[in-house]
Design a protein around this motif. Structure first.
Motif, PDB file in Angstrom:
ATOM      1  N   THR A   1       6.698   9.154   4.384  1.00 35.43           N
ATOM      2  CA  THR A   1       6.167   8.144   5.294  1.00 35.43           C
ATOM      3  C   THR A   1       4.679   7.971   5.043  1.00 35.43           C
ATOM      4  O   THR A   1       3.941   8.956   4.966  1.00 35.43           O
ATOM      5  CB  THR A   1       6.382   8.563   6.767  1.00 35.43           C
ATOM      6  OG1 THR A   1       7.761   8.854   6.976  1.00 35.43           O
ATOM      7  CG2 THR A   1       5.962   7.445   7.700  1.00 35.43           C
ATOM      8  N   VAL A   2       4.263   6.718   4.929  1.00 31.09           N
ATOM      9  CA  VAL A   2       2.843   6.398   4.763  1.00 31.09           C
ATOM     10  C   VAL A   2       2.366   5.787   6.075  1.00 31.09           C
ATOM     11  O   VAL A   2       2.934   4.795   6.554  1.00 31.09           O
ATOM     12  CB  VAL A   2       2.613   5.429   3.590  1.00 31.09           C
ATOM     13  CG1 VAL A   2       1.118   5.208   3.373  1.00 31.09           C
ATOM     14  CG2 VAL A   2       3.262   5.974   2.318  1.00 31.09           C
ATOM     15  N   GLU A   3       1.348   6.396   6.673  1.00 33.35           N
ATOM     16  CA  GLU A   3       0.910   6.015   8.009  1.00 33.35           C
ATOM     17  C   GLU A   3      -0.412   5.248   7.943  1.00 33.35           C
ATOM     18  O   GLU A   3      -1.307   5.593   7.169  1.00 33.35           O
ATOM     19  CB  GLU A   3       0.761   7.251   8.896  1.00 33.35           C
ATOM     20  CG  GLU A   3       2.057   8.053   9.003  1.00 33.35           C
ATOM     21  CD  GLU A   3       2.047   9.013  10.176  1.00 33.35           C
ATOM     22  OE1 GLU A   3       0.994   9.171  10.826  1.00 33.35           O
ATOM     23  OE2 GLU A   3       3.105   9.610  10.446  1.00 33.35           O
ATOM     24  N   PHE A   4      -0.509   4.227   8.806  1.00 35.57           N
ATOM     25  CA  PHE A   4      -1.689   3.372   8.865  1.00 35.57           C
ATOM     26  C   PHE A   4      -2.125   3.207  10.320  1.00 35.57           C
ATOM     27  O   PHE A   4      -1.314   3.273  11.254  1.00 35.57           O
ATOM     28  CB  PHE A   4      -1.384   1.983   8.294  1.00 35.57           C
ATOM     29  CG  PHE A   4      -0.917   1.984   6.872  1.00 35.57           C
ATOM     30  CD1 PHE A   4      -1.827   1.895   5.826  1.00 35.57           C
ATOM     31  CD2 PHE A   4       0.431   2.083   6.575  1.00 35.57           C
ATOM     32  CE1 PHE A   4      -1.394   1.893   4.508  1.00 35.57           C
ATOM     33  CE2 PHE A   4       0.881   2.083   5.262  1.00 35.57           C
ATOM     34  CZ  PHE A   4      -0.034   1.984   4.225  1.00 35.57           C
ATOM     35  N   LEU A   5      -3.417   2.969  10.487  1.00 34.46           N
ATOM     36  CA  LEU A   5      -3.958   2.581  11.778  1.00 34.46           C
ATOM     37  C   LEU A   5      -4.409   1.128  11.657  1.00 34.46           C
ATOM     38  O   LEU A   5      -5.236   0.799  10.803  1.00 34.46           O
ATOM     39  CB  LEU A   5      -5.141   3.466  12.169  1.00 34.46           C
ATOM     40  CG  LEU A   5      -5.685   3.247  13.583  1.00 34.46           C
ATOM     41  CD1 LEU A   5      -4.638   3.630  14.627  1.00 34.46           C
ATOM     42  CD2 LEU A   5      -6.954   4.053  13.809  1.00 34.46           C
TER      43      LEU A   5
ATOM     44  N   ALA B   1       0.832  -1.206   0.000  1.00 33.05           N
ATOM     45  CA  ALA B   1       0.000   0.000   0.000  1.00 33.05           C
ATOM     46  C   ALA B   1       0.866   1.254   0.000  1.00 33.05           C
ATOM     47  O   ALA B   1       0.546   2.247  -0.676  1.00 33.05           O
ATOM     48  CB  ALA B   1      -0.927  -0.007   1.208  1.00 33.05           C
ATOM     49  N   ALA B   2       1.973   1.233   0.752  1.00 35.41           N
ATOM     50  CA  ALA B   2       2.866   2.395   0.796  1.00 35.41           C
ATOM     51  C   ALA B   2       3.503   2.639  -0.563  1.00 35.41           C
ATOM     52  O   ALA B   2       3.586   3.786  -1.039  1.00 35.41           O
ATOM     53  CB  ALA B   2       3.939   2.180   1.860  1.00 35.41           C
ATOM     54  N   GLU B   3       3.948   1.577  -1.202  1.00 39.32           N
ATOM     55  CA  GLU B   3       4.541   1.740  -2.523  1.00 39.32           C
ATOM     56  C   GLU B   3       3.507   2.240  -3.532  1.00 39.32           C
ATOM     57  O   GLU B   3       3.804   3.108  -4.368  1.00 39.32           O
ATOM     58  CB  GLU B   3       5.145   0.420  -3.004  1.00 39.32           C
ATOM     59  CG  GLU B   3       5.831   0.537  -4.356  1.00 39.32           C
ATOM     60  CD  GLU B   3       6.511  -0.736  -4.796  1.00 39.32           C
ATOM     61  OE1 GLU B   3       6.828  -0.851  -6.004  1.00 39.32           O
ATOM     62  OE2 GLU B   3       6.738  -1.628  -3.944  1.00 39.32           O
ATOM     63  N   ALA B   4       2.288   1.714  -3.425  1.00 40.27           N
ATOM     64  CA  ALA B   4       1.231   2.164  -4.332  1.00 40.27           C
ATOM     65  C   ALA B   4       0.945   3.645  -4.146  1.00 40.27           C
ATOM     66  O   ALA B   4       0.722   4.374  -5.121  1.00 40.27           O
ATOM     67  CB  ALA B   4      -0.032   1.340  -4.093  1.00 40.27           C
ATOM     68  N   ALA B   5       0.960   4.103  -2.889  1.00 42.36           N
ATOM     69  CA  ALA B   5       0.722   5.522  -2.618  1.00 42.36           C
ATOM     70  C   ALA B   5       1.801   6.377  -3.260  1.00 42.36           C
ATOM     71  O   ALA B   5       1.512   7.424  -3.868  1.00 42.36           O
ATOM     72  CB  ALA B   5       0.673   5.759  -1.112  1.00 42.36           C
TER      73      ALA B   5
END
Length: 657
Positions: free
Chosen positions: A263-267, A248-252
């Motif tokens: 930085t891609v942040e997730f909960l 998901a981070a790479e896709a973003a």
């Protein structure tokens, strides 16, 4: 090639960028507000340019002044650091329009992710799960909610709402705080997940299509929605979840043509489902933990990418475990109130500040040096302390001990809380969530014996500075006496001792021998165990550091002066220096309840709610919006209602007659 970099920031991150620039042979330029004129980052730079004023809005948030400063100082590139203008597309455009190199993602990428609301729509379209709810659609089933600033981070502009009736007020408060911190008052709401984990993925991308995911960080231990402890790798994250987060981070990153560090942040919810929160288009405060496990210098990589260099096909494999603790000048026992004043000493005693070589290493990224002043205008973070070791258990042990033995003099900090967290059995087991600190058991009082020995050591060091203690007396002497109060606001201790033929005779310490005493400390033998106590004194405040822990004391006068006149009963005093930014809609004569908000102070970039100390009648309001107040200033007066006397039993009345 970049030859001179202006860092559009202050404090620890400015010093961090300067360090890499020096290693690369790149000249450095600082900018500074009037409040920062003597700051460490200004002293370290090759050149520094003043931004007139002290508030962020007048200084570090002025893109025009910063671009002008870069051109005047001969810089050919700008590094934004984090916070302030680091995620401003307008600032990035202004930098490049001036012919300067922008060390970060392009303005279009910043714009795409700069608004959390737009970023969520983009990620939802890409098939990434998001948390979302519209303000107009909110109902009781949506509670609790989290109000967030669309353009910001760091916990500013965030509010938890548990009752629908409070939503409008919290939205207004969040908008005001977001506008002051980021220059943008847009806010939104999303469902608040009580026991989620905050997991983020570090990315690094070049302009040639290569995107690296450099591992994940767990940032779940937070106060006021601000991170306190971060680590990598995240404990207890399974391979499937880890792979999905990386994807998901790479896709973003690819969706917006991202370049540089981000930085891609997730909960991650308790059921294991992960939701996209936001993408920070900049370096994060916690980037050192990624650096230590990968061996990369992310600032160096940012500079090389800005110069047009490409990344290798694959990133380096991580090694070991790293944990970072943020050391703040704040008092956790008093609702995290920020502290101001002189930081007399900030030193770490383990001597492990060296590159990781497969063993253990300690890294300190400090915003301040000995003797620097901590003011009210900016974030109260003093330093980041990072431990790196082969295993998580070893890294936690090293970091806890490093903090415990650090010499931190002059200000109340969250040091003891950090040590408690790092040694908490649940934390050690990896039982993490954003609610962790709310469930941490109350702090235990300092060990009385350790405090008594610290007070004795302080008294002996003080006496040695006034007269030598090496000799003994032929005749019995009166006991020497000195009193101290444990800080902050603790118990008072009286130290009484004699020195004679047999050495030290200290009341309450029958098994203590004095071996060495001078103005810098004492060496005591307690029950056959020798311990050194280092003593430092600053205007009556005494700091004692020993293997038993750090103790702060205030020397009490032998003959106290008559007590100054007190404020009138019911006075609500300012708990910190700050600026009054809002008043509640109450007026003298109104009845208020204990805990009811009466006004809000802004200090260190955060709003702090000041509440009624008791139920009663508000008899005076002495605060005005825009007024700066000092600690102890009277803000309002609440006349407490007397407790109702219980009705007398008629039978008792008859007996009394």
């Amino acid at each position: 090639m970049i030859h001179s970099v202006l860092v559009a920031n202050r404090g620890e991150i400015a010093r961090r960028v300067f360090r890499t620039c020096r290693e690369l042979g790149v000249a450095t330029v600082a900018v500074f507000s009037d409040a920062d004129a003597e700051a460490a980052h200004v002293r370290e730079a090759d050149a520094a340019v003043r931004l007139p004023g002290s508030s962020p809005a007048d200084t570090y948030l002025r893109a025009d002044l910063i671009v002008k400063a870069a051109l005047a100082a001969g810089a050919d590139a700008v590094h934004p650091g984090y916070g302030f203008l680091s995620e401003s597309a307008g600032f990035a455009r202004a930098v490049t329009a001036a012919g300067l190199t922008w060390i970060g993602p392009d303005a279009e990428a910043i714009e795409a992710m700069g608004s959390k609301t737009r970023a969520k729509r983009l990620m939802a379209a890409a098939g990434v799960p998001v948390l979302d709810v519209g303000v107009a659609d909110v109902g009781p089933d949506d509670l609790p909610l989290l109000v967030k600033a669309a353009a910001g981070g760091g916990g500013r502009g965030m509010r938890v709402v548990r009752e629908l009736d409070a939503l409008e007020d919290e939205l207004a408060a969040a908008r005001a705080e977001a506008a002051a911190a980021f220059g943008d008052g847009e806010v939104f709401v999303e469902p608040y997940i009580e026991d989620g984990r905050h997991i983020e993925v570090q990315i690094l991308a070049d302009a040639h299509g290569t995107v690296w995911t450099l591992g994940e960080r767990d940032c779940s231990v937070q106060r006021r929605h601000q991170k306190v402890i971060e680590e990598t790798p995240a404990p207890g994250i399974g391979d499937d979840l880890r792979a999905s987060l990386y994807a998901a981070a790479e896709a973003a990153a690819r969706a917006i043509g991202y370049t540089g560090a981000g930085t891609v942040e997730f909960l991650v919810a308790p059921d294991g489902r992960a939701y996209f929160l936001e993408m920070n288009t900049r370096l994060q405060v916690e980037h050192p933990v990624t650096e230590t496990v990968t061996g990369l210098d992310l600032v160096e990589m940012q500079i090389h990418i800005a110069e047009g260099a490409g990344l290798p096909a694959e990133p380096p494999a991580p090694a070991g475990h790293a944990v970072e603790a943020r050391l703040y000048a704040e008092d956790p026992a008093r609702d995290w109130q920020p502290q101001t004043g002189v930081l007399h000493r900030l030193r770490f005693a383990l001597g492990l500040e060296q590159p990781y070589d497969g063993g253990s290493a300690l890294r300190v990224d400090a915003a301040y040096e000995d003797g620097d002043s901590v003011g009210t205008h900016y974030d109260p973070m003093l330093a980041k302390v990072i431990a790196h070791a082969p295993t998580r258990d070893e890294a936690l042990r090293l970091l806890a001990r490093a903090l415990e033995r650090a010499h931190i003099h002059g200000l109340v900090t969250n040091r003891d809380l950090l040590v408690r967290v790092l040694r908490d059995p649940g934390f050690v087991r990896g039982e993490l969530s954003t609610a962790f600190l709310t469930r941490l058991p109350p702090a235990a009082a300092p060990a009385p014996e350790a405090v008594r020995l610290a007070a004795l050591a302080a008294a002996l060091a003080d006496a040695s500075d006034r007269h030598p203690l090496g000799g003994w007396r032929n005749v019995p002497s009166q006991p020497q006496s000195k009193s101290y109060r444990v800080e902050p606001g603790g118990e008072a201790y009286e130290v009484r001792y004699r020195l004679g033929r047999s050495g030290l005779d200290a009341e309450g310490h029958p098994d203590v021998r004095l071996l060495v005493a001078d103005r810098e400390g004492t060496v005591l033998e307690v029950g056959g165990i020798r311990r050194a106590f280092e003593v430092a004194v600053y205007d009556g405040r005494v700091h004692v550091d020993s293997p038993l822990g750090a103790v702060a004391l205030t020397a009490l006068p032998r003959f106290p002066e008559p007590e100054a006149a007190r404020a009138e009963p019911g006075s609500l005093l300012a708990p910190m220096p700050g600026t009054v930014v809002r008043l509640a809609e109450v007026k003298p004569g109104d009845r208020v309840e204990a805990g009811q908000p009466l006004l809000w102070l802004e200090a260190m970039k955060m709003e702090h709610r000041v509440t009624a100390p008791a139920s009663g009648v508000l008899t005076a309001v002495r605060a005005e919006v825009g007024r700066q107040v000092e600690v102890g200033a009277v803000l309002a007066v609440v006349q407490e209602e007397p407790a109702e006397k219980p009705a007398q039993d008629p039978a008792q009345k008859e007996d009394a007659s």
